[in-house]
Motif scaffolding. Sequence first.
Motif, mmCIF file in Angstrom:
data_model
loop_
_atom_site.group_PDB
_atom_site.id
_atom_site.type_symbol
_atom_site.label_atom_id
_atom_site.label_comp_id
_atom_site.label_asym_id
_atom_site.label_seq_id
_atom_site.Cartn_x
_atom_site.Cartn_y
_atom_site.Cartn_z
ATOM 1 N N ASP A 1 -2.512 4.937 7.634
ATOM 2 C CA ASP A 1 -1.936 5.179 8.966
ATOM 3 C C ASP A 1 -2.337 6.553 9.495
ATOM 4 O OD1 ASP A 1 -0.536 2.839 8.660
ATOM 5 O OD2 ASP A 1 1.273 3.856 7.938
ATOM 6 N N THR B 1 -0.318 9.137 7.870
ATOM 7 C CA THR B 1 -0.349 9.197 6.397
ATOM 8 C C THR B 1 -1.496 10.100 5.963
ATOM 9 O OG1 THR B 1 0.520 6.951 6.192
ATOM 10 C CG2 THR B 1 -0.597 7.834 4.265
ATOM 11 N N ARG C 1 1.263 -0.820 7.340
ATOM 12 C CA ARG C 1 2.398 0.091 7.127
ATOM 13 C C ARG C 1 3.327 -0.406 6.010
ATOM 14 N NH1 ARG C 1 2.325 3.846 11.209
ATOM 15 N NH2 ARG C 1 4.469 4.530 11.000
ATOM 16 N N GLN C 2 2.716 -0.929 4.963
ATOM 17 C CA GLN C 2 3.518 -1.623 3.946
ATOM 18 C C GLN C 2 4.562 -0.735 3.279
ATOM 19 O OE1 GLN C 2 1.571 -4.421 1.488
ATOM 20 N NE2 GLN C 2 3.047 -4.273 -0.175
ATOM 21 N N VAL C 3 4.157 0.461 2.845
ATOM 22 C CA VAL C 3 5.121 1.297 2.115
ATOM 23 C C VAL C 3 6.280 1.684 3.038
ATOM 24 C CG1 VAL C 3 5.430 3.508 0.937
ATOM 25 C CG2 VAL C 3 3.384 2.139 0.499
ATOM 26 N N ARG C 4 5.941 2.080 4.260
ATOM 27 C CA ARG C 4 7.014 2.459 5.203
ATOM 28 C C ARG C 4 7.962 1.289 5.434
ATOM 29 N NH1 ARG C 4 5.130 7.315 7.686
ATOM 30 N NH2 ARG C 4 2.929 7.559 7.224
HETATM 31 N N1 URA Z 1 1.607 2.071 3.525
HETATM 32 C C1 URA Z 1 1.972 2.654 4.679
HETATM 33 O O1 URA Z 1 3.092 2.476 5.131
HETATM 34 N N2 URA Z 1 1.096 3.445 5.307
HETATM 35 C C2 URA Z 1 -0.154 3.695 4.840
HETATM 36 O O2 URA Z 1 -0.921 4.429 5.465
HETATM 37 C C3 URA Z 1 -0.512 3.087 3.636
HETATM 38 C C4 URA Z 1 0.387 2.271 3.000
#
Ligand code: URA
Length: 239
Positions: A107, A110, A191-194
């Motif tokens: 992102d 990120t 945006r998987q981790v978020r």
């Molecule tokens: N997960 C996220 O939310 N953002 C990233 O840039 C990569 C993985």
Amino acid sequence: MEDKMRLQKYLALCGVASRRSAEKLITDGRVGVNGTIIRELGTKVGPCDKVTFDGKPVSYTENKIYIALNKPTGVLSSASDDRGRKTVVDLVKDDFDERLYPVGRLDYDTEGLIFLTNDGDFTYAVTHPKHNIDKTYEAVIRGILTEEQIVALCRGVDIDGFITSPAKLDVIEEREGRSVIQIVIHEGKNRQVRRMFEAVGHKVVKLKRVSIGRVKLGNLKVGRWRELTEREIKGLRGN
Ligand code: URA
């Protein structure tokens, strides 16, 4: 290089994207041949054709380059931007005669490890979900995770109808209403981790990718790059 080949194969050889993703770039109208946008996948090109991606010339070279960059926040992880924002390619282009392309995405907000290359097969090896390459992130989140939330994140959470695969999670620090969490996933949804932390009610305030497979960000400074070693490249290719 063969005389004439399919456009998607040519784009992959030049490193623009993996062959499969190159097909989408073509059907999306982002690829030109000799001044005309081409949307047909069967189109063949040879060394004399002038191929462009997003209006920029694409060229083939035998000299394959693989680098690891520490992407700063506020920089796009795409090859170019029609709104003139800085991209990861801008950060390295003065150091290479060859045009490089980002491998996967991070992102805008990120920071951290991203590869650039001119080898589409390498991009395929690193980004295709079936290869299951672990990506490790360090997330600063608001609040403190409960045991239930940790278990949920590790087992898989629902992000807009998609159940995430099991993740590994380590709480690094809990202080002043914030936590630093290390999370390892191998999928790459937007945006998987978020979104995973949002799914359990916590906002990510800072996110950094610290490794891809066995390649670590280490002490690479923000905005700087280094070449990947032969061993790292082989490891990422799965051999
Ligand atoms: N997960 C996220 O939310 N953002 C990233 O840039 C990569 C993985």
